[in-house]
Design a protein around this motif. Structure first.
Motif, mmCIF file in Angstrom:
data_model
loop_
_atom_site.group_PDB
_atom_site.id
_atom_site.type_symbol
_atom_site.label_atom_id
_atom_site.label_comp_id
_atom_site.label_asym_id
_atom_site.label_seq_id
_atom_site.Cartn_x
_atom_site.Cartn_y
_atom_site.Cartn_z
ATOM 1 N N LYS A 191 0.808 -1.219 0.000
ATOM 2 C CA LYS A 191 0.000 0.000 0.000
ATOM 3 C C LYS A 191 0.839 1.265 0.000
ATOM 4 N N ALA A 192 2.112 1.153 0.405
ATOM 5 C CA ALA A 192 3.017 2.297 0.385
ATOM 6 C C ALA A 192 3.948 2.185 -0.815
ATOM 7 N N GLU A 193 4.157 3.298 -1.495
ATOM 8 C CA GLU A 193 4.948 3.300 -2.718
ATOM 9 C C GLU A 193 6.386 2.853 -2.481
ATOM 10 N N ALA A 194 6.895 2.081 -3.433
ATOM 11 C CA ALA A 194 8.327 1.840 -3.485
ATOM 12 C C ALA A 194 9.016 3.129 -3.924
ATOM 13 N N ARG A 195 10.195 3.386 -3.369
ATOM 14 C CA ARG A 195 10.901 4.639 -3.663
ATOM 15 C C ARG A 195 12.205 4.430 -4.409
ATOM 16 N N ARG A 196 12.745 3.219 -4.348
ATOM 17 C CA ARG A 196 14.057 3.013 -4.968
ATOM 18 C C ARG A 196 14.181 1.591 -5.506
ATOM 19 N N PHE A 197 14.916 1.470 -6.607
ATOM 20 C CA PHE A 197 15.209 0.184 -7.247
ATOM 21 C C PHE A 197 16.713 0.017 -7.288
ATOM 22 N N MET A 198 17.192 -1.155 -6.892
ATOM 23 C CA MET A 198 18.615 -1.472 -6.901
ATOM 24 C C MET A 198 18.845 -2.757 -7.681
ATOM 25 N N ALA A 199 19.946 -2.814 -8.429
ATOM 26 C CA ALA A 199 20.302 -4.015 -9.178
ATOM 27 C C ALA A 199 21.795 -4.256 -9.063
ATOM 28 N N SER A 200 22.203 -5.521 -9.045
ATOM 29 C CA SER A 200 23.598 -5.919 -9.022
ATOM 30 C C SER A 200 24.056 -6.160 -10.458
ATOM 31 N N ILE A 201 25.044 -5.374 -10.909
ATOM 32 C CA ILE A 201 25.430 -5.297 -12.311
ATOM 33 C C ILE A 201 26.898 -5.658 -12.465
ATOM 34 N N ALA A 202 27.240 -6.296 -13.587
ATOM 35 C CA ALA A 202 28.637 -6.558 -13.936
ATOM 36 C C ALA A 202 28.794 -6.469 -15.453
ATOM 37 N N ASN A 203 30.025 -6.288 -15.886
ATOM 38 C CA ASN A 203 30.351 -6.275 -17.322
ATOM 39 C C ASN A 203 29.511 -5.278 -18.107
ATOM 40 N N ALA A 204 29.244 -4.123 -17.492
ATOM 41 C CA ALA A 204 28.366 -3.135 -18.128
ATOM 42 C C ALA A 204 29.138 -2.252 -19.090
ATOM 43 N N ARG A 205 28.533 -2.063 -20.268
ATOM 44 C CA ARG A 205 29.065 -1.135 -21.244
ATOM 45 C C ARG A 205 28.336 0.193 -21.108
ATOM 46 N N PRO A 206 28.891 1.274 -21.633
ATOM 47 C CA PRO A 206 28.206 2.565 -21.548
ATOM 48 C C PRO A 206 26.887 2.580 -22.316
ATOM 49 N N ASN A 207 26.017 3.526 -21.940
ATOM 50 C CA ASN A 207 24.775 3.822 -22.661
ATOM 51 C C ASN A 207 23.742 2.697 -22.562
ATOM 52 N N SER A 208 23.710 2.002 -21.438
ATOM 53 C CA SER A 208 22.695 0.975 -21.199
ATOM 54 C C SER A 208 21.753 1.434 -20.089
ATOM 55 N N SER A 209 20.549 0.873 -20.061
ATOM 56 C CA SER A 209 19.596 1.237 -19.016
ATOM 57 C C SER A 209 18.587 0.114 -18.816
ATOM 58 N N ILE A 210 17.925 0.180 -17.656
ATOM 59 C CA ILE A 210 16.813 -0.720 -17.355
ATOM 60 C C ILE A 210 15.579 0.144 -17.151
ATOM 61 N N GLU A 211 14.590 0.003 -18.025
ATOM 62 C CA GLU A 211 13.306 0.670 -17.857
ATOM 63 C C GLU A 211 12.391 -0.240 -17.054
ATOM 64 N N LEU A 212 11.733 0.311 -16.053
ATOM 65 C CA LEU A 212 10.836 -0.453 -15.193
ATOM 66 C C LEU A 212 9.398 -0.095 -15.545
ATOM 67 N N HIS A 213 8.709 -1.032 -16.203
ATOM 68 C CA HIS A 213 7.321 -0.845 -16.603
ATOM 69 C C HIS A 213 6.427 -1.719 -15.731
ATOM 70 N N VAL A 214 5.188 -1.311 -15.516
ATOM 71 C CA VAL A 214 4.209 -2.147 -14.829
ATOM 72 C C VAL A 214 3.032 -2.420 -15.740
ATOM 73 N N ASP A 215 2.385 -3.546 -15.505
ATOM 74 C CA ASP A 215 1.156 -3.990 -16.165
ATOM 75 C C ASP A 215 1.388 -4.560 -17.559
ATOM 76 N N ARG A 216 2.188 -3.858 -18.377
ATOM 77 C CA ARG A 216 2.452 -4.310 -19.743
ATOM 78 C C ARG A 216 3.897 -3.963 -20.084
#
Length: 451
Positions: A370-395
């Protein structure tokens, strides 16, 4: 036919068949232990034409919709006396006395006949070790597809066989047997292979892959664990889309489920038939007389999600309800297909790798509360520049609750990266949509939200 693409995977909160999209899997052997469904499978190699099978894999779930890849739990190397080039066929695992016993059919050098081997582990996820250093039964023709059940009186039974069905009584150590190896006579009508034996409510069931080819799933019943067996009918009719099959049946959280496989993912990639199979699941309800209803095929039959996923606890990145790894294309090596897969190495066990632009992971029924999430964390390795994770809900193209710009990492070490989110509330399907330049943008080990 459900094939994932960026513009529309199914979004209902159900198991989306086939339930494993990152590898070819077959011969499902589900086991319920301590509130978790452990799904053991055989594994068709990506380049398989005929059967090419080297190891056994494990997936787990607590909601029947999201499945976590637990990696390889045993392989032909577990049995060094076995032929090492092929024949890691249909397994089953059962618990007894705090141990877990894996039964599997393999081949041995110098013999054209099959044997059944047994391995043991202290945990459902292994590692499994060779229990005997030799076959438990065999060699003989048709000695494969073992299925095991421990009756209410403590007696364990091991069945197997194609085209005949055989059984033996196992001793309490689960690695030896007493009495004769017995062939079931007469043969059960429509029986071919892949038996699945269990007892329930004072009745005994023998489900099986029905007569080839094509194969459906049939079953017989008995008042005794050793028969006589009375053929009842099909659970799933013969279907031209499947030259093989193998059932696995369990009760979980008050419902009953049947697992099997199809060639859905193979035909999503190519019109050419290869032995590259994919496991599916469907929920069913026993009839009042204990019989099993005739279900539709896997493109219709499915299972609803039972429970939700907690996003505030660590979630392994390889926990997946659906992924966009597959696409329609001409006949190619499966490993070429863009999208998401899981691999195993010494750094982090199982994790998501070879992430490409526009691929995604869907996680079903995420309960943000019932209370909003405020932050998302991910464990990343071997990352190249200009990448991202978009977080969508429902679809997959639904509301965006946050975008995490993935910072380039130094070498292969894992780094925690995070971003602010908003609008994450209630029970939602979550889509991690990956954006960037080309393929192999970064590796993803786990993720979690915080308030």
């Amino acid at each position: 036919m459900a094939v994932a693409c960026l513009s529309g995977a199914p979004s209902t909160v159900r198991a989306e068949n086939p339930i494993i999209q990152t590898r070819f899997t077959a011969d499902p052997a589900p086991m319920v232990h301590d509130g978790v469904v452990y799904l053991y499978t055989s594994h068709d190699e990506d380049d398989a034409d005929g059967f090419r099978m080297l190891d056994w894999r494990l997936y787990s779930s607590t909601d029947m919709a999201n499945w976590t890849d637990r990696g390889v739990v045993a392989s032909l190397k577990t049995f060094p006396w076995a032929v090492q080039t092929n024949d890691a066929w249909a397994p089953q695992v059962i618990a007894r006395g705090g141990k877990f016993y894996l039964y599997a059919p393999i081949s041995i050098a110098g013999s054209p006949k099959n044997v059944i081997a047994v391995a043991v582990a202290d945990h459902p996820a292994g590692p499994f070790r060779d229990a005997l250093g030799k076959p438990l039964v065999g060699p003989a023709d048709g000695y494969f597809d073992p299925t095991v059940w421990i009756d209410k009186d403590g007696q364990a039974y091991l069945y197997w066989g194609n085209p005949d069905l055989w059984y033996v009584k196992l001793n309490k150590d689960m690695t030896s047997y007493s009495g004769p190896i017995t062939k079931v006579q007469p043969r059960i009508l429509d029986y071919q292979e892949g038996p699945w034996f269990y007892g329930r409510s004072g009745r005994y069931y023998m489900a099986f892959a029905s007569t080839c080819c094509s194969e459906g799933i049939g079953y017989a019943m008995s008042d005794s664990p050793t028969g006589p067996w009375v053929y009842i009918g099909p659970i799933m009719e013969h279907d031209a889309r499947a030259t093989g099959n193998h059932p696995g049946i369990i009760d979980y959280k008050g419902s009953s489920y049947v697992f099997g496989f199809s060639y859905e993912h193979n035909f999503a990639l190519t019109p050419i038939h290869h032995e590259r199979r994919s496991v599916s699941v469907a929920r069913f309800q026993y009839n009042a007389d204990g019989t099993i209803p005739n279900l539709k095929w896997w493109d219709v039959a499915s299972a609803p999600q039972v429970g939700t996923l907690d996003p505030y606890a660590r979630v392994e990145a390889e926990t997946i309800a659906w992924t966009s790894r597959l696409k329609r294309d001409r006949d190619r090596d499966y490993s070429w297909a863009p999208g998401v897969t899981t691999d195993q190495d010494d750094r982090a066990g199982v994790y998501v790798t070879r992430i490409t632009d526009r691929s995604y992971i869907k996680v079903a029924g995420v309960d943000f509360g019932k209370a909003e999430a405020r932050r998302f964390m991910a464990s990343i390795a071997n990352a190249r520049p200009n990448s991202s994770i978009e977080l969508h809900v429902d679809r997959v193209d639904g509301p965006v609750i946050g975008v995490m710009k993935v910072a380039a990492t130094r070498g292969s070490g894992w780094e925690a990266q995070s971003t602010a989110v908003s609008g994450a509330i209630g029970i939602r399907d979550l889509y991690l949509v990956f954006r960037g330049d080309g393929g192999s943008m970064f590796d993803l080990d786990y993720w979690k939200f915080s308030r």
